[in-house]
Design a protein around this motif. Sequence first.
Motif, PDB file in Angstrom:
ATOM      1  N   ARG A  38       0.833  -1.190   0.000  1.00  0.00           N
ATOM      2  CA  ARG A  38       0.000   0.000   0.000  1.00  0.00           C
ATOM      3  C   ARG A  38       0.869   1.241   0.000  1.00  0.00           C
ATOM      4  NH1 ARG A  38      -2.649  -0.449   6.096  1.00  0.00           N
ATOM      5  NH2 ARG A  38      -0.797   0.200   7.262  1.00  0.00           N
ATOM      6  N   GLN A  39       0.277   2.313  -0.481  1.00  0.00           N
ATOM      7  CA  GLN A  39       0.992   3.584  -0.516  1.00  0.00           C
ATOM      8  C   GLN A  39       0.025   4.711  -0.205  1.00  0.00           C
ATOM      9  OE1 GLN A  39       3.219   4.338  -4.120  1.00  0.00           O
ATOM     10  NE2 GLN A  39       4.545   5.773  -3.068  1.00  0.00           N
ATOM     11  N   ALA A  40       0.310   5.397   0.868  1.00  0.00           N
ATOM     12  CA  ALA A  40      -0.481   6.563   1.257  1.00  0.00           C
ATOM     13  C   ALA A  40       0.158   7.812   0.662  1.00  0.00           C
ATOM     14  CB  ALA A  40      -0.546   6.653   2.774  1.00  0.00           C
ATOM     15  N   PRO A  41      -0.608   8.880   0.513  1.00  0.00           N
ATOM     16  CA  PRO A  41      -0.054  10.116  -0.059  1.00  0.00           C
ATOM     17  C   PRO A  41       1.168  10.592   0.709  1.00  0.00           C
ATOM     18  CG  PRO A  41      -2.434  10.246   0.046  1.00  0.00           C
ATOM     19  CD  PRO A  41      -2.058   8.990   0.770  1.00  0.00           C
ATOM     20  N   GLU A  46       4.578   0.454   1.072  1.00  0.00           N
ATOM     21  CA  GLU A  46       4.937  -0.417   2.181  1.00  0.00           C
ATOM     22  C   GLU A  46       4.269  -1.785   2.052  1.00  0.00           C
ATOM     23  OE1 GLU A  46       3.717   1.060   5.982  1.00  0.00           O
ATOM     24  OE2 GLU A  46       1.588   1.025   5.499  1.00  0.00           O
ATOM     25  N   PHE A  47       4.956  -2.781   2.580  1.00  0.00           N
ATOM     26  CA  PHE A  47       4.487  -4.149   2.570  1.00  0.00           C
ATOM     27  C   PHE A  47       3.278  -4.307   3.484  1.00  0.00           C
ATOM     28  CE2 PHE A  47       4.571  -8.656   2.462  1.00  0.00           C
ATOM     29  CZ  PHE A  47       4.455  -9.100   3.772  1.00  0.00           C
ATOM     30  N   VAL A  48       2.317  -5.101   3.018  1.00  0.00           N
ATOM     31  CA  VAL A  48       1.143  -5.418   3.841  1.00  0.00           C
ATOM     32  C   VAL A  48       1.131  -6.916   4.156  1.00  0.00           C
ATOM     33  CG1 VAL A  48      -1.363  -5.438   3.968  1.00  0.00           C
ATOM     34  CG2 VAL A  48      -0.184  -3.504   2.880  1.00  0.00           C
ATOM     35  N   ALA A  49       1.139  -7.742   3.112  1.00  0.00           N
ATOM     36  CA  ALA A  49       1.066  -9.186   3.310  1.00  0.00           C
ATOM     37  C   ALA A  49       1.563  -9.897   2.061  1.00  0.00           C
ATOM     38  CB  ALA A  49      -0.361  -9.622   3.633  1.00  0.00           C
ATOM     39  N   ALA A  50       2.030 -11.128   2.245  1.00  0.00           N
ATOM     40  CA  ALA A  50       2.485 -11.939   1.126  1.00  0.00           C
ATOM     41  C   ALA A  50       2.064 -13.377   1.354  1.00  0.00           C
ATOM     42  CB  ALA A  50       3.998 -11.850   0.956  1.00  0.00           C
ATOM     43  N   ILE A  51       1.972 -14.106   0.248  1.00  0.00           N
ATOM     44  CA  ILE A  51       1.578 -15.507   0.329  1.00  0.00           C
ATOM     45  C   ILE A  51       2.422 -16.301  -0.653  1.00  0.00           C
ATOM     46  CG2 ILE A  51      -0.305 -15.208  -1.350  1.00  0.00           C
ATOM     47  CD1 ILE A  51      -1.927 -17.202   0.444  1.00  0.00           C
ATOM     48  N   SER A  52       2.823 -17.477  -0.231  1.00  0.00           N
ATOM     49  CA  SER A  52       3.688 -18.306  -1.058  1.00  0.00           C
ATOM     50  C   SER A  52       2.920 -18.925  -2.217  1.00  0.00           C
ATOM     51  CB  SER A  52       4.304 -19.417  -0.203  1.00  0.00           C
ATOM     52  OG  SER A  52       3.287 -20.268   0.294  1.00  0.00           O
ATOM     53  N   LYS A  87      -8.799   1.017  10.083  1.00  0.00           N
ATOM     54  CA  LYS A  87      -8.481   2.254  10.793  1.00  0.00           C
ATOM     55  C   LYS A  87      -8.222   3.356   9.762  1.00  0.00           C
ATOM     56  CE  LYS A  87      -6.006  -0.476  14.273  1.00  0.00           C
ATOM     57  NZ  LYS A  87      -4.691  -0.670  14.949  1.00  0.00           N
ATOM     58  N   PRO A  88      -8.380   4.615  10.143  1.00  0.00           N
ATOM     59  CA  PRO A  88      -8.078   5.703   9.204  1.00  0.00           C
ATOM     60  C   PRO A  88      -6.660   5.617   8.644  1.00  0.00           C
ATOM     61  CG  PRO A  88      -9.327   6.553  11.047  1.00  0.00           C
ATOM     62  CD  PRO A  88      -9.008   5.120  11.374  1.00  0.00           C
ATOM     63  N   GLU A  89      -5.731   5.124   9.430  1.00  0.00           N
ATOM     64  CA  GLU A  89      -4.341   5.019   8.953  1.00  0.00           C
ATOM     65  C   GLU A  89      -4.138   3.918   7.922  1.00  0.00           C
ATOM     66  OE1 GLU A  89      -5.414   5.065  12.136  1.00  0.00           O
ATOM     67  OE2 GLU A  89      -4.174   3.744  13.410  1.00  0.00           O
ATOM     68  N   ASP A  90      -5.165   3.122   7.671  1.00  0.00           N
ATOM     69  CA  ASP A  90      -5.099   2.136   6.585  1.00  0.00           C
ATOM     70  C   ASP A  90      -5.431   2.766   5.228  1.00  0.00           C
ATOM     71  OD1 ASP A  90      -6.640  -0.175   8.830  1.00  0.00           O
ATOM     72  OD2 ASP A  90      -4.514  -0.116   8.268  1.00  0.00           O
ATOM     73  N   THR A  91      -5.824   4.010   5.230  1.00  0.00           N
ATOM     74  CA  THR A  91      -6.151   4.694   3.982  1.00  0.00           C
ATOM     75  C   THR A  91      -4.929   4.752   3.078  1.00  0.00           C
ATOM     76  OG1 THR A  91      -7.888   6.033   4.985  1.00  0.00           O
ATOM     77  CG2 THR A  91      -6.882   6.885   2.973  1.00  0.00           C
ATOM     78  N   ALA A  92      -5.086   4.245   1.865  1.00  0.00           N
ATOM     79  CA  ALA A  92      -3.970   4.170   0.912  1.00  0.00           C
ATOM     80  C   ALA A  92      -4.470   3.577  -0.391  1.00  0.00           C
ATOM     81  CB  ALA A  92      -2.838   3.308   1.469  1.00  0.00           C
ATOM     82  N   GLY A 116      -3.577  -0.723  -8.806  1.00  0.00           N
ATOM     83  CA  GLY A 116      -3.961  -0.274  -7.480  1.00  0.00           C
ATOM     84  C   GLY A 116      -5.444  -0.017  -7.330  1.00  0.00           C
ATOM     85  N   THR A 117      -5.906  -0.096  -6.102  1.00  0.00           N
ATOM     86  CA  THR A 117      -7.291   0.220  -5.769  1.00  0.00           C
ATOM     87  C   THR A 117      -7.288   1.069  -4.497  1.00  0.00           C
ATOM     88  OG1 THR A 117      -9.506  -0.716  -5.410  1.00  0.00           O
ATOM     89  CG2 THR A 117      -7.666  -1.921  -4.445  1.00  0.00           C
ATOM     90  N   GLN A 118      -8.084   2.123  -4.499  1.00  0.00           N
ATOM     91  CA  GLN A 118      -8.086   3.067  -3.381  1.00  0.00           C
ATOM     92  C   GLN A 118      -8.929   2.537  -2.235  1.00  0.00           C
ATOM     93  OE1 GLN A 118      -6.563   6.302  -3.034  1.00  0.00           O
ATOM     94  NE2 GLN A 118      -7.272   6.014  -0.916  1.00  0.00           N
ATOM     95  N   VAL A 119      -8.369   2.596  -1.053  1.00  0.00           N
ATOM     96  CA  VAL A 119      -9.096   2.290   0.180  1.00  0.00           C
ATOM     97  C   VAL A 119      -9.068   3.538   1.044  1.00  0.00           C
ATOM     98  CG1 VAL A 119      -9.095   0.947   2.313  1.00  0.00           C
ATOM     99  CG2 VAL A 119      -8.615  -0.181   0.129  1.00  0.00           C
ATOM    100  N   THR A 120     -10.246   4.008   1.424  1.00  0.00           N
ATOM    101  CA  THR A 120     -10.356   5.180   2.272  1.00  0.00           C
ATOM    102  C   THR A 120     -11.173   4.814   3.502  1.00  0.00           C
ATOM    103  OG1 THR A 120     -10.281   6.649   0.343  1.00  0.00           O
ATOM    104  CG2 THR A 120     -11.079   7.583   2.420  1.00  0.00           C
ATOM    105  N   VAL A 121     -10.586   5.050   4.659  1.00  0.00           N
ATOM    106  CA  VAL A 121     -11.256   4.728   5.920  1.00  0.00           C
ATOM    107  C   VAL A 121     -11.538   6.032   6.647  1.00  0.00           C
ATOM    108  CG1 VAL A 121     -11.157   3.413   8.052  1.00  0.00           C
ATOM    109  CG2 VAL A 121      -9.982   2.562   6.005  1.00  0.00           C
ATOM    110  N   SER A 122     -12.795   6.304   6.872  1.00  0.00           N
ATOM    111  CA  SER A 122     -13.187   7.534   7.538  1.00  0.00           C
ATOM    112  C   SER A 122     -13.310   7.306   9.040  1.00  0.00           C
ATOM    113  CB  SER A 122     -14.508   8.047   6.978  1.00  0.00           C
ATOM    114  OG  SER A 122     -15.542   7.126   7.241  1.00  0.00           O
TER     115      SER A 122
END
Length: 123
Positions: A38-41, A46-52, A87-92, A116-122
């Motif tokens: 994810r990338q916030a303005p 930054e890394f979020v998760a990975a799967i083998s 959480k609001p800090e997940d916005t990215a 990418g797809t936008q996620v906005t948490v209010s």
Amino acid sequence: QVQLVESGGGLVQAGGSLRLSCAASGLTFRTYNMGWFRQAPGKEREFVAAISRSGVATLSADSAKGRFTISRDNTKKTVSLQMNSLKPEDTAVYYCAADGRIYSTDPGEYDYWGQGTQVTVSS
């Protein structure tokens, strides 16, 4: 031509849930480790998760542990990210990526990226 297409983003209130999906084409999906970033303005990606490749092993960032779950379906060539207790800090902008070599948290190791797809948490 490799394509990774994310979907499922949107606007959600804090405490809510979203499920992101990424559909892959043009690659032998089962041979790639997959990741979500994810990338916030104004911030670095930054890394979020990975799967083998097989889906047996997963990695999660500390910020995602206990809230986000990564999964994949090699038959459907999709990888998903279930996000709960947002959480609001997940916005990215959230990106999926494919890594043909190693199972990594480093975005530099990934070969292919979605748009990418936008996620906005209010709050």
